[in-house]
Design an enzyme around this catalytic site. Structure first.
Site, PDB file in Angstrom:
ATOM      1  N   SER A  16       3.124  -1.919  10.447  1.00  0.00           N
ATOM      2  CA  SER A  16       4.574  -1.844  10.691  1.00  0.00           C
ATOM      3  C   SER A  16       5.318  -3.124  10.302  1.00  0.00           C
ATOM      4  O   SER A  16       6.250  -3.537  10.988  1.00  0.00           O
ATOM      5  CB  SER A  16       4.851  -1.471  12.146  1.00  0.00           C
ATOM      6  OG  SER A  16       4.385  -0.155  12.394  1.00  0.00           O
ATOM      7  N   HIS A  22      -9.620   0.556   4.819  1.00  0.00           N
ATOM      8  CA  HIS A  22      -8.309   0.747   5.439  1.00  0.00           C
ATOM      9  C   HIS A  22      -8.476   1.686   6.633  1.00  0.00           C
ATOM     10  O   HIS A  22      -9.305   2.602   6.603  1.00  0.00           O
ATOM     11  CB  HIS A  22      -7.333   1.344   4.421  1.00  0.00           C
ATOM     12  CG  HIS A  22      -5.934   1.429   4.963  1.00  0.00           C
ATOM     13  ND1 HIS A  22      -5.528   2.458   5.769  1.00  0.00           N
ATOM     14  CD2 HIS A  22      -4.875   0.589   4.840  1.00  0.00           C
ATOM     15  CE1 HIS A  22      -4.254   2.250   6.119  1.00  0.00           C
ATOM     16  NE2 HIS A  22      -3.845   1.127   5.568  1.00  0.00           N
ATOM     17  N   ASN A  33       0.862  -1.179   0.000  1.00  0.00           N
ATOM     18  CA  ASN A  33       0.000   0.000   0.000  1.00  0.00           C
ATOM     19  C   ASN A  33       0.903   1.234   0.000  1.00  0.00           C
ATOM     20  O   ASN A  33       1.500   1.556   1.016  1.00  0.00           O
ATOM     21  CB  ASN A  33      -0.889  -0.041   1.254  1.00  0.00           C
ATOM     22  CG  ASN A  33      -1.658   1.256   1.465  1.00  0.00           C
ATOM     23  OD1 ASN A  33      -1.779   2.068   0.546  1.00  0.00           O
ATOM     24  ND2 ASN A  33      -2.163   1.457   2.670  1.00  0.00           N
ATOM     25  N   TRP A  34       0.987   1.892  -1.135  1.00  0.00           N
ATOM     26  CA  TRP A  34       1.891   3.049  -1.260  1.00  0.00           C
ATOM     27  C   TRP A  34       1.330   4.299  -0.595  1.00  0.00           C
ATOM     28  O   TRP A  34       1.987   5.332  -0.580  1.00  0.00           O
ATOM     29  CB  TRP A  34       2.183   3.353  -2.743  1.00  0.00           C
ATOM     30  CG  TRP A  34       2.924   2.285  -3.471  1.00  0.00           C
ATOM     31  CD1 TRP A  34       3.287   1.056  -2.985  1.00  0.00           C
ATOM     32  CD2 TRP A  34       3.416   2.341  -4.820  1.00  0.00           C
ATOM     33  NE1 TRP A  34       3.966   0.343  -3.950  1.00  0.00           N
ATOM     34  CE2 TRP A  34       4.059   1.112  -5.089  1.00  0.00           C
ATOM     35  CE3 TRP A  34       3.359   3.300  -5.817  1.00  0.00           C
ATOM     36  CZ2 TRP A  34       4.645   0.831  -6.319  1.00  0.00           C
ATOM     37  CZ3 TRP A  34       3.952   3.017  -7.045  1.00  0.00           C
ATOM     38  CH2 TRP A  34       4.592   1.796  -7.289  1.00  0.00           C
ATOM     39  N   LYS A  35       0.110   4.229  -0.111  1.00  0.00           N
ATOM     40  CA  LYS A  35      -0.561   5.383   0.502  1.00  0.00           C
ATOM     41  C   LYS A  35      -0.481   6.594  -0.448  1.00  0.00           C
ATOM     42  O   LYS A  35      -0.446   6.415  -1.661  1.00  0.00           O
ATOM     43  CB  LYS A  35       0.036   5.705   1.862  1.00  0.00           C
ATOM     44  CG  LYS A  35       0.126   4.453   2.755  1.00  0.00           C
ATOM     45  CD  LYS A  35       0.257   4.759   4.195  1.00  0.00           C
ATOM     46  CE  LYS A  35       0.414   3.447   4.941  1.00  0.00           C
ATOM     47  NZ  LYS A  35      -0.032   3.479   6.283  1.00  0.00           N
ATOM     48  N   GLU A  82      -5.387  -5.417  10.637  1.00  0.00           N
ATOM     49  CA  GLU A  82      -4.409  -4.342  10.840  1.00  0.00           C
ATOM     50  C   GLU A  82      -4.789  -3.549  12.087  1.00  0.00           C
ATOM     51  O   GLU A  82      -5.634  -2.638  12.014  1.00  0.00           O
ATOM     52  CB  GLU A  82      -4.421  -3.382   9.654  1.00  0.00           C
ATOM     53  CG  GLU A  82      -4.002  -3.988   8.356  1.00  0.00           C
ATOM     54  CD  GLU A  82      -3.476  -2.908   7.414  1.00  0.00           C
ATOM     55  OE1 GLU A  82      -2.298  -2.953   7.074  1.00  0.00           O
ATOM     56  OE2 GLU A  82      -4.249  -2.001   7.067  1.00  0.00           O
ATOM     57  N   GLU A  94      -6.935   4.188   7.664  1.00  0.00           N
ATOM     58  CA  GLU A  94      -6.851   5.632   7.390  1.00  0.00           C
ATOM     59  C   GLU A  94      -8.139   6.135   6.754  1.00  0.00           C
ATOM     60  O   GLU A  94      -8.530   7.293   6.930  1.00  0.00           O
ATOM     61  CB  GLU A  94      -5.610   5.919   6.523  1.00  0.00           C
ATOM     62  CG  GLU A  94      -4.339   5.833   7.372  1.00  0.00           C
ATOM     63  CD  GLU A  94      -3.118   5.299   6.656  1.00  0.00           C
ATOM     64  OE1 GLU A  94      -3.062   5.356   5.417  1.00  0.00           O
ATOM     65  OE2 GLU A  94      -2.201   4.809   7.359  1.00  0.00           O
ATOM     66  N   GLY A 145       1.903   2.329  10.708  1.00  0.00           N
ATOM     67  CA  GLY A 145       2.790   3.488  10.580  1.00  0.00           C
ATOM     68  C   GLY A 145       3.462   3.895  11.877  1.00  0.00           C
ATOM     69  O   GLY A 145       4.078   4.953  11.950  1.00  0.00           O
TER      70      GLY A 145
HETATM   71  P1  PGA Z   1       2.508   0.409   7.667  1.00  0.00           P
HETATM   72  O1  PGA Z   1       1.065   0.564   6.993  1.00  0.00           O
HETATM   73  O2  PGA Z   1       3.125  -0.851   7.124  1.00  0.00           O
HETATM   74  O3  PGA Z   1       3.245   1.642   7.247  1.00  0.00           O
HETATM   75  O4  PGA Z   1       2.293   0.310   9.135  1.00  0.00           O
HETATM   76  C1  PGA Z   1       0.207  -0.537   6.828  1.00  0.00           C
HETATM   77  C2  PGA Z   1      -0.932  -0.172   5.918  1.00  0.00           C
HETATM   78  O5  PGA Z   1      -1.103   0.980   5.530  1.00  0.00           O
HETATM   79  O6  PGA Z   1      -1.719  -1.028   5.534  1.00  0.00           O
END
Ligand code: PGA
Length: 254
Positions: free
Chosen positions: A215, A97, A10-12, A169, A99, A175
């Site tokens: 993470s 997700h 997931n490149w966000k 998650e 976020e 993050g």
């Molecule tokens: P991260 O994010 O690996 O940076 O904790 C996980 C995700 O966004 O699914």
């Protein structure tokens, strides 16, 4: 049949189209042979999908996914991109997700519509579930995850349920550099299977791939991949570093 392992990046909200093109080309060179039972899914920002699709046209090492998509096919929804619009470009859609849930206040009902639209267009939803730190510390983690699962999958027919991936998650692990203990992830996987079994029957529950995310990096990836119930990883930050992501893929291929 051997079960597949999914490594999802997931490149966000990172990478313009030219940066995405550079990253995907570095990955193509860095990643060795990907065995047939490992599927690597790249989820760049929507604006990069066409570029990345073109870069991948000659390659079958990677599949494509989108980080979010709107359930209505078209209409007056300023700023949104629909599942229908990306259906020719991707095979996977991240739904719910953390976020999206926490920064953009998406509720379980909308997430359920996204999951259903994804299946309606013949794509695979990756439904993300997970508790906040407060919910874990107050002993509600399992109930929160069970509710997210029940509502998130509530609009699917039994046939559609056959092609769904669940990513556990924990919100506090995303993050933060503080990944979940593998033992805690295992306990939640077992609980997710049990909840899915109660909702949709044990045959289906046992067939749904469960991924861990939060993470994940090259050093801890193997500790999740070796869990019996874990069929892959959803990787955020480490997926935009081609060396780290390639090394995580290697762990899955080992
Ligand atoms: P991260 O994010 O690996 O940076 O904790 C996980 C995700 O966004 O699914």
């Amino acid at each position: 049949m051997t079960k597949k392992t999914y490594i999802v990046g997931n490149w966000k909200m990172y990478c313009s189209p030219s940066e995405a093109s550079l990253l995907v080309n570095r990955l193509k060179k860095e990643v060795g042979r990907v065995p047939a039972d490992v599927e690597v899914v790249l989820c760049p920002p929507a604006v990069d999908l066409t570029t990345v699709r073109q870069e991948l046209s000659e390659h079958d090492k990677f599949s494509l996914g989108v980080q979010n998509a709107y359930p209505m096919d078209e209409g007056a929804f300023t700023g949104e991109v629909s599942v229908a619009m990306v259906a020719d470009l991707v095979h996977f859609v991240l739904c719910g997700h953390s976020e999206r849930r926490h920064t953009f206040h998406e509720r379980d009902g909308l997430i359920a519509q996204k999951v259903a639209a994804t299946r309606r267009h013949g794509l695979t939803p990756i439904l993300c579930v997970g508790e906040t730190r407060h919910e874990r510390e107050s002993g509600h983690a399992k109930q929160v995850v069970a509710d997210q699962l029940e509502t998130g999958l509530s609009l699917l027919t039994p046939e559609e349920m056959g092609d769904v991936i669940i990513a556990y998650e924990p919100v506090w692990a995303i993050g933060s550099g503080e990944s979940a203990k593998p033992g805690d992830a295992r306990e939640m996987f077992e609980y997710i299977r049990k909840s899915l079994g109660a909702l949709h029957g044990s045959a289906l529950a046992n067939a749904v791939p469960l991924l861990y995310g939060g993470s994940v990096n090259a050093s801890n990836a193997a500790s999740y991949l070796k869990l019996q119930d874990c069929q892959g990883l959803l990787v955020g930050g480490a997926s935009t570093n081609y060396k780290s992501f390639a090394s995580i893929i290697e762990k899955a291929a080992a």
